[in-house]
Write an enzyme that holds these catalytic residues in place. Structure first.
Site, short mmCIF file in Angstrom:
data_model
loop_
_atom_site.label_atom_id
_atom_site.label_comp_id
_atom_site.label_asym_id
_atom_site.label_seq_id
_atom_site.Cartn_x
_atom_site.Cartn_y
_atom_site.Cartn_z
N ASP A 62 0.80 -1.22 0.00
CA ASP A 62 0.00 0.00 0.00
C ASP A 62 0.84 1.28 0.00
O ASP A 62 0.62 2.14 -0.86
CB ASP A 62 -0.96 -0.04 1.20
N SER B 254 -10.12 -3.55 -2.01
CA SER B 254 -11.03 -4.56 -1.46
C SER B 254 -12.45 -4.34 -1.95
O SER B 254 -13.20 -5.30 -2.17
CB SER B 254 -10.98 -4.53 0.08
N VAL C 160 -5.28 2.41 -0.24
CA VAL C 160 -5.25 1.70 -1.52
C VAL C 160 -5.75 0.26 -1.34
O VAL C 160 -6.52 -0.24 -2.15
CB VAL C 160 -3.84 1.72 -2.14
N ASP C 161 -5.30 -0.38 -0.26
CA ASP C 161 -5.81 -1.71 0.05
C ASP C 161 -7.32 -1.69 0.25
O ASP C 161 -8.04 -2.57 -0.23
CB ASP C 161 -5.14 -2.26 1.32
N ILE C 162 -7.79 -0.70 0.98
CA ILE C 162 -9.22 -0.61 1.28
C ILE C 162 -10.03 -0.40 0.01
O ILE C 162 -11.04 -1.07 -0.22
CB ILE C 162 -9.48 0.50 2.30
#
Length: 404
Positions: free
Chosen positions: A139, A172, A167-169
């Site tokens: 991220d 997802s 960015v991960d969120i």
């Protein structure tokens, strides 16, 4: 919407955050999500501080409503059992480096030869192809490479990472959205598909107006701290106790703000009459406003401004967030019994359907917690067969330890 994905079976090979958060969304919607890890664990997030008991709170944030089994995909027996699982599954989610699944003998082509309806969602840092596709994606690195850090932070300070793994969120969410779309498409075609999601692509797409400004007129946005580059006052102001964020997005709101703080003449001042005027004299306006805001607490100003429909809010710390009256009213904290901790607390899924929140049916599982029940339910294995499988795994682990 409660249980909307009941009957959908998801095999979750993903680790850390983008994949697990995406499969948790599917689980919240009723899908049966089975985490598949190597014996001994293969998800680094389980070891990230801080901990509740022996469980990482980071891990707990991304894995409720799932089952956990351990399976050695590097062994012939483990791969064979996984292939049997694929026959019964709808979706496989993985975030290995590009090509890793194929090296395990589990490429998309192989999976579709087992189950033509299988949907494979692959999450990587840079995608399945291209000059960077073999590089690992994390991220903060993607925040840097894809421009987010360069537009975040003080104007005269260094580029700054966003405080959450945004960015991960965001990725997802695309995991969940793309799988839902693939399931709907499969209803029509009868075929699965391979979804290729990269953190880089997600972050570049999220540049939104900043990307549009560059692509349409070559404007390269720069950091502006908590201020807005095109609107003012649209930033934080230090009050007596803490900062207050104000988003006065038009002339009416600015006039209302001026009335609240007892500076009515500012709205008619030629320097500040329109937004363009205020932008041209941003420094002068900020100096005037901050000198006034420092005279009272942020919460007091927020109450007065909100009563006059000026968007604003104090900058709360995390403890204050969960003490906020609206957060408490919306029942954002959920609880469920946990096999080792006694009680799990987390933040609920934000979806409300007909006024009802999505159920928390189970707390995040401990490693391999459901291996026995899963093998029994999916394959009707008897206890003797399950015990034999566990003995093989135990033997291999001891042998590995002796050889290293």
């Amino acid at each position: 919407m409660q249980g909307a994905l009941k009957g959908v079976k998801v095999l979750d090979l993903s680790r850390v955050l983008a994949g697990p958060l995406g499969t948790m969304l599917l689980a919240d919607l009723g899908a049966e999500v089975v985490r598949v890890e190597q014996p001994g664990g293969s998800d680094d997030i389980r070891h990230w501080w801080p901990f509740a008991g022996e469980e990482s709170t980071y891990y707990l944030s991304a894995n409720r409503n799932k089952k956990s089994i351990t399976l050695n995909l590097k062994s012939e027996r483990g791969r064979s059992l996984f292939e049997d699982m694929v026959q019964k599954a709808d979706v496989v989610v993985e975030n290995f480096k590009a090509g890793t699944l194929a090296r395990l003998g589990l490429s998309y082509e192989h999976l579709t030869s087992i189950n033509s309806k299988i949907i494979l969602c692959s999450v990587t840092g840079y995608g399945q192809d291209g000059p960077y596709h073999k590089q690992p994606g994390y991220d903060p690195v993607i925040q840097a490479v894809a421009g987010l850090m360069d537009v975040t932070g003080e104007a005269d300070g260094e580029a700054t990472r966003v405080g959450t793994p945004v960015v991960d969120i965001m990725t997802s969410h695309y995991v969940c959205i793309s799988i839902l779309a693939a399931l709907r498409s499969r209803d029509e075609s009868g075929k699965g598909q391979h979804i290729d999601l990269s953190l880089l692509d997600v972050q570049v797409s999220s540049l939104a107006n900043i990307a549009s400004s560059y692509l349409m007129n070559g404007h390269v946005s720069k950091r502006a701290g908590n201020a807005h580059g095109n609107i003012t006052p649209y930033e934080t102001f230090l009050c007596r106790d803490k900062p207050l964020m104000i988003a006065a997005g038009n002339d009416r709101m600015f006039a209302a703000l001026c009335n609240v703080i007892g500076q009515e003449s500012l709205a008619e001042d030629p320097r500040f009459r329109t937004n363009a005027d205020r932008i041209a004299h941003r420094g002068e306006l900020r100096e005037i406003l901050e000198s006034v805001f420092k005279t009272e607490r942020a919460d007091a100003w927020a109450e007065k401004l909100a009563a006059n429909q000026v968007p604003c809010g104090p900058v709360n710390n995390i403890e204050q967030v969960f003490q906020h009256d609206q957060v408490k009213h919306r029942d954002m904290v959920v609880e469920h019994s946990h096999s080792s901790l006694g009680m799990y607390k987390g933040v609920r899924n934000p979806i409300l359907s007909d006024g009802n929140a999505l159920d928390v049916n189970s707390a995040p599982p401990t490693l391999g917690e459901h291996t026995t029940s899963f093998l029994s339910e999916w394959f009707n294995f008897d206890q003797k067969t399950i015990d034999d499988l566990k003995k093989r795994v135990s033997y291999r682990q001891r042998l590995f330890a002796l050889c290293n």
